[in-house]
Design an enzyme around this catalytic site. Structure first.
Site, PDB file in Angstrom:
ATOM      1  N   LYS A   1      36.551  37.547  41.560  1.00 42.76           N
ATOM      2  CA  LYS A   1      37.621  37.180  40.624  1.00 42.76           C
ATOM      3  C   LYS A   1      38.957  37.464  41.293  1.00 42.76           C
ATOM      4  O   LYS A   1      39.421  38.584  41.324  1.00 42.76           O
ATOM      5  CB  LYS A   1      37.448  37.970  39.335  1.00 42.76           C
ATOM      6  CG  LYS A   1      38.630  37.903  38.396  1.00 42.76           C
ATOM      7  CD  LYS A   1      38.884  36.501  37.902  1.00 42.76           C
ATOM      8  CE  LYS A   1      39.999  36.490  36.886  1.00 42.76           C
ATOM      9  NZ  LYS A   1      41.280  36.943  37.413  1.00 42.76           N
TER      10      LYS A   1
ATOM     11  N   SER B   1      37.879  41.758  40.235  1.00 41.20           N
ATOM     12  CA  SER B   1      39.317  41.760  40.088  1.00 41.20           C
ATOM     13  C   SER B   1      39.992  43.005  40.646  1.00 41.20           C
ATOM     14  O   SER B   1      40.110  43.164  41.845  1.00 41.20           O
ATOM     15  CB  SER B   1      39.669  41.565  38.619  1.00 41.20           C
ATOM     16  OG  SER B   1      41.029  41.327  38.489  1.00 41.20           O
TER      17      SER B   1
ATOM     18  N   ASP C   1      40.545  46.339  54.562  1.00 46.00           N
ATOM     19  CA  ASP C   1      41.479  45.764  55.536  1.00 46.00           C
ATOM     20  C   ASP C   1      42.115  46.833  56.417  1.00 46.00           C
ATOM     21  O   ASP C   1      42.317  46.626  57.625  1.00 46.00           O
ATOM     22  CB  ASP C   1      42.576  44.980  54.814  1.00 46.00           C
ATOM     23  CG  ASP C   1      42.141  43.561  54.468  1.00 46.00           C
ATOM     24  OD1 ASP C   1      40.961  43.236  54.681  1.00 46.00           O
ATOM     25  OD2 ASP C   1      42.989  42.786  53.983  1.00 46.00           O
TER      26      ASP C   1
END
Length: 487
Positions: free
Chosen positions: A340, A315, A326
């Site tokens: 998650k 999460s 990224d």
């Protein structure tokens, strides 16, 4: 499958297996029901209610029947939606603040069915009583722990302040069981720690994202740069971090990314679930005492970084790892994360109860969905030089019944071999190994991360040709997402 294994959870946190929750405390949102209520099905519900009241072997309270009906309805949606009764709701709110009433021990399920002490929290009741890492809990008060789930054991260790718990401990080298009578206290857990592991190389660990995490992280970074203003490399350790407060994840990522960078986005049915969260104070500051990140040295934005993750990273941890990956700000090292990638919102029903409902999926800055897939490391490195240990047996989000699908990419399931012999081999190997202390000289993954920062060879994981999984409980976690639209 053979014997089920459980990974560590923190006593007293009352958190859900592998969950990262975004909690939005609000009154029950009412919206027009379209299409009309299914009257025929509601009549059937009323008929069943009446049959139980009239025909069941003994009397059942109306409140119990209706509460269980609500609980079953919500739980049928996905693994992370749930009805929160008074106790569960209080625990959820309490844990996000980094404090709870309990004994102060990090625990896990042992291969023998007992509860294993991973580590006592320093200066906690358990620590002062003499509980040690590696101890096995065989009884809690008069109840044997064999046969209890990790959650059930946690509930027995929680309670009101100043009440006592009797713990029967099996300790290696002791011929007889040891009995400890420990008084519960409010435990304050620090979620951030760090140190200079080598000259020029810093290690920062976040064990869970809590309300104070961003402030604690900023203070620790400032402290490390005072020790060495010319840090050459930094390792951010998110292994076994189950997630937590959404603002914590945004703030941690923002500490290392360019100003105002997009950190994470969410998308769901409701208009307020379609949001983009940026690295700005209004998205991560939970207090009104200024921006903690403004005190950071400028060098922290450029220092070479590695993020360590494993199957227990879930999460909020995945939000941070995904954002840094990224933007190519850090290399991700370790094993594929839990996966998650959904947001839970708390809708308050009464003063003491609420519904935790999955309301959105979240996405990395490049639009990748983490749900049921997780973050794939740039460099796959096992926990140990000879394999990934019990991580190879852990369940991931994609293995949970009724899990949400990944709406943008094909889910990549780990290969499985349902061979008891292989599971037992891994368990036997781990029993001989001393408990791993993250950040220590024996931390193999950390050593490989440091090698990568130095430009030295890294021992990569072998191809997964014989990965096995068992049903492993993952630490519950909690996250609070304030209604940012109102800020």
């Amino acid at each position: 499958m053979g014997k089920k294994l459980k990974n560590s959870g923190l006593v007293g946190l009352g958190v859900v297996a592998g969950i990262a929750i975004s909690l939005q405390f609000s009154a029950m949102a009412q919206k027009p029901v379209d299409p009309p209520l299914p009257l025929e099905e509601l009549r059937q519900l009323a008929d069943v209610f009446g049959l139980i009241k009239s025909d069941y072997v003994e009397k059942v309270e109306d409140k119990k029947l209706l509460t269980e009906a609500i609980s079953g309805m919500v739980a049928s949606l996905d693994p992370h939606s749930a009805y929160l009764d008074k106790k569960a709701y209080a625990e959820l709110r309490e844990g996000s603040q980094g404090k709870f009433v309990g004994l102060g021990i990090e625990i896990g399920q042992s291969e023998d069915g007992y509860i294993k002490i991973v580590a006592p929290i320093e200066d906690s009741p358990a620590w002062r009583a003499g509980i040690k890492a590696g101890d096995l809990i065989s009884r809690l008060d008069s109840t044997p722990v064999k046969g209890l789930s990790l959650d059930e054991s946690v509930k027995k260790m929680r309670g009101e302040p100043h009440t006592k718990v009797s713990m029967t401990i099996l300790r290696k080298g002791e011929a007889e069981p040891l009995v400890f009578n420990i008084t519960r206290e409010e435990i304050h857990q620090k979620s951030v720690k760090g140190k200079m592991v080598e000259p020029g190389y810093a290690w920062l660990r976040i064990s869970q994202f809590q309300e104070p995490t961003v402030d604690d992280l900023a203070a620790k970074i400032v402290e490390l740069y005072k020790q060495d203003p010319n840090i050459k490399g930094l390792v951010l350790d998110l292994r076994n971090d189950p997630g937590g407060v959404l603002q914590g994840a945004i703030g941690v990522a923002a500490a290392f990314l360019p100003k105002d960078a997009a950190i994470v986005s969410t998308n769901g049915q409701l208009p307020d679930s379609k949001q983009i969260f940026y690295g700005r104070p209004e998205y991560y500051a939970l207090r009104n005492d200024g921006d903690a990140l403004s005190k950071l040295p400028a060098a922290v934005k450029q220092v070479p970084m590695v993020v360590l993750v494993n199957t227990g990273s879930a999460s909020a941890s995945e939000i941070v790892a995904g954002a840094l990956q990224d933007y190519k700000r850090a290399d991700i090292v370790g094993t594929q994360t839990f996966g998650k990638g959904s947001v839970q919102t708390i809708r308050q029903l009464t003063a003491d109860t609420a519904v935790k409902l999955t309301t959105a999926r979240y996405y990395t800055p490049n639009g990748r969905s983490i749900q049921a897939k997780g973050i794939v490391p740039d460099l796959a490195v096992d926990e140990n030089a000879d394999g990934d240990g019990l991580n190879a047996l852990r369940t991931r989000e994609a293995d949970l019944d009724k899990h949400l699908s990944n709406d943008r990419d094909q889910e990549i399931a780990k290969s499985k071999r349902d061979e008891l012999e292989e599971q037992l081999r891994i368990v036997a190997l781990e029993k001989k190994r001393k408990p791993l202390e993250y950040g220590s000289a024996d931390d193999f993954q950390l050593a490989q991360a440091l090698n990568h920062l130095k430009g030295l060879p890294v021992q990569l994981a072998k191809p997964e040709t014989a990965v096995v999984q068992a049903d492993v409980g993952v630490k519950k976690d909690l996250t609070i997402k304030k209604d940012l639209a109102k800020k």
